[in-house]
Design an enzyme around this catalytic site. Structure first.
Site, short mmCIF file in Angstrom:
data_model
loop_
_atom_site.label_atom_id
_atom_site.label_comp_id
_atom_site.label_asym_id
_atom_site.label_seq_id
_atom_site.Cartn_x
_atom_site.Cartn_y
_atom_site.Cartn_z
N HIS A 155 0.72 -1.31 -0.01
CA HIS A 155 0.03 -0.03 -0.05
C HIS A 155 0.89 1.15 0.13
O HIS A 155 0.44 2.29 0.64
CB HIS A 155 -0.90 -0.04 1.17
N SER A 276 15.56 21.38 -16.55
CA SER A 276 14.23 22.32 -17.10
C SER A 276 14.68 23.59 -17.55
O SER A 276 15.96 24.23 -17.25
CB SER A 276 13.69 22.58 -15.47
N LYS A 282 16.75 21.96 -11.50
CA LYS A 282 16.06 20.74 -11.76
C LYS A 282 16.89 19.73 -12.41
O LYS A 282 17.56 20.00 -13.38
CB LYS A 282 14.53 20.85 -12.58
N GLU A 289 10.06 8.52 -16.96
CA GLU A 289 8.84 9.28 -17.54
C GLU A 289 8.17 8.66 -18.69
O GLU A 289 7.15 8.24 -18.85
CB GLU A 289 8.69 10.31 -17.14
#
Ligand code: ARG
Length: 476
Positions: A155, A276, A282, A289
């Site tokens: 979980h 970024s 970043k 992804e």
């Protein structure tokens, strides 16, 4: 004039040419189409269906066409609809009307089914190798992290500590199933449909087995109607590819989480991250992804193919031309993802201290306290209740189990003695899971040894089939 123009009195509407042509995408099949044609023409001569001399001329012409397509010299046109007719046209341009004998005893319907199988056969071997490379990178991380403990989750809540090696090996076995599925599907891909003709076979005395052998197939499709209608092998590939993508995507999700400041369990190498344009600080896990994101298109192709085939009557229908783009795109998508994944995993920095910290600052050893009490003959249900009380006490006092003094422990149960501190240490907790397939170090070492055997048998399979395929393309 179209190759099939004889029966027509009007030219095709330009939009129809554009709409029905597949040459834009099926030119990918060129080399396979020529491989198939070389085997076919050889068989035509052997069976005395065309003169030996004509077969030699055709074979030579096909090789010239192959070179011209490879170099980009040959012009492939929509007017010639698809790769099969473009090649035939180029052949006739090259060697004259004798080139028109190539299509004897053959239809584009068995020809395209053959090309698809030849293409997929090669792709399966390449993808299997790439999968094994990914497995190997995970295995290497496992070997380097046999003493690295991190929380295991259920979980997404910290549950019980596990070795990072154990976590890596979970993916090794997932990808193992993928490798085995691809190898199993290979048997069904590797059957020759050539000789099925348009749908019913052919009136020429061809030798289907000879062609199948020349092309290194395991056998022939037994029924001509099935041979030209069957795209199960495409569906099966897309389905297996969906599982690979799903596995990759789950690992991607973990990498994205683990590399966040909140987890801070791993750092992906700079070479596999991007920045970024606006926020200078970043470092984004874009590869993970995007691999996760591309799962969508692979699933989409599977559903697309299943839907295209649903309700199609036997035998060939033009709908089936829709089998190609999804399959090609899936092959490229998998190749792209897998080729990046192996080095990305290999170069990943594992932050052992942070993982350990997450285990130490947690109640994931609570089950072990309960098991300890069970060892002292307290029924598990009672032990569970006692430990629940201990954990509650800890939460109120802002402490972890190992912070408690022996007196505090004994307020909850007089069965607890000073050996409890060893029992509750993260390493002890991990090594207590000493069951086959468990996270104890020696059990993970067993998994590593098992994986080594599996890698060997995958390598044998890949080598055998890569050699066969290689032999075929140099035969030409
Ligand atoms: N381009 C076609 C395809 O990809 C080849 C087979 C065409 N056969 C036919 N009877 N029109 O499916």
């Amino acid at each position: 004039m179209k190759l099939w123009g004889g029966r027509f009195t009007k030219p095709t509407n330009e939009l129809v040419d554009e709409y029905t042509a597949s040459i834009r995408f099926d030119q990918k099949l060129a080399q396979f189409d020529i491989q198939g044609s070389l085997a076919h023409v050889d068989m035509l001569a052997k069976c005395k269906i065309i003169p030996e001399n004509d077969a030699i001329k055709i074979a030579e012409g096909l090789k010239i066409v192959a070179d011209k397509i490879k170099s980009g010299e040959a012009e492939l046109t929509e007017a010639n609809e698809d790769i099969h007719m473009n090649i035939e046209k180029l052949l006739i341009d090259e060697i004259g009307p004798v080139g028109g004998k190539l299509h004897t005893g053959r239809s584009r319907n068995d020809q395209v089914a053959l090309d698809m199988r030849l293409y997929l056969r090669e792709a399966l071997v390449t993808i299997s190798q790439l999968l094994v490379d990914v497995q190997q990178s995970l295995y290497n991380q496992a070997k380097q992290n046999l003493d690295t403990v991190l929380p295991g989750y259920t979980h997404l809540q910290r549950a019980q500590p596990v070795l990072f090696a154990h976590h890596m090996m979970a993916y090794v076995f997932m990808f193992q199933r993928d490798v085995e599925r691809l190898a199993d599907s290979f048997k069904r891909v590797n059957q020759s449909p050539l000789g099925a003709g348009a749908l019913a076979g052919t009136s020429f005395p061809i030798d289907r087995h000879y062609v199948a052998e020349k092309l290194n197939f395991d056998g022939i499709c037994e029924n001509s109607l099935d041979a030209v209608s069957d795209r199960d092998f495409v569906v099966e590939f897309l389905s297996n590819a969906s599982l690979v993508s799903m596995h990759l995507s789950r690992l991607c999700e973990e990498l994205v989480q683990w590399s966040s400041a909140e987890f801070n369990f791993v750092e992906l190498d700079d070479a596999f991250c991007t920045g970024s344009s606006m926020m200078p600080q970043k470092k984004n896990p874009d590869v993970a992804e995007l691999v996760r994101g591309k799962t969508g298109r692979v699933y989409g192709h599977l559903i697309g193919m299943l839907t295209t085939l649903k309700g199609l009557p036997l035998a060939y229908n033009k709908d089936m031309q829709e089998d190609k783009e999804g399959m090609f795109d899936t092959v490229e998508t998998l190749k792209g993802a897998l080729a990046l994944f192996a080095p990305m995993i290999e170069t990943m920095d594992v932050k052992k201290e942070n993982m350990y910290e997450a285990v130490a600052k947690d109640y994931s050893n609570a089950t072990d306290l309960a098991d300890y009490l069970v060892g002292k003959d307290l029924p598990f249900r009672e032990a569970h209740a006692v430990v629940g009380q201990v954990v509650l006490h800890c939460i109120n006092e802002n402490k972890y189990l190992l912070d408690l003094s022996i007196e505090e422990f004994q307020q909850f149960s007089s069965l607890i003695e000073t050996d409890i501190y060893d029992v509750l240490s993260p390493k002890a907790v991990v090594n207590a899971r000493n069951v086959a397939g468990g996270t104890a170090k020696n059990r993970v070492e067993d998994q590593i040894a098992k994986a080594e055997q599996l890698f060997e048998s995958s390598a044998d399979w890949i080598e055998k089939h890569a050699k066969q395929i290689e032999a075929m393309s140099t035969h030409q």
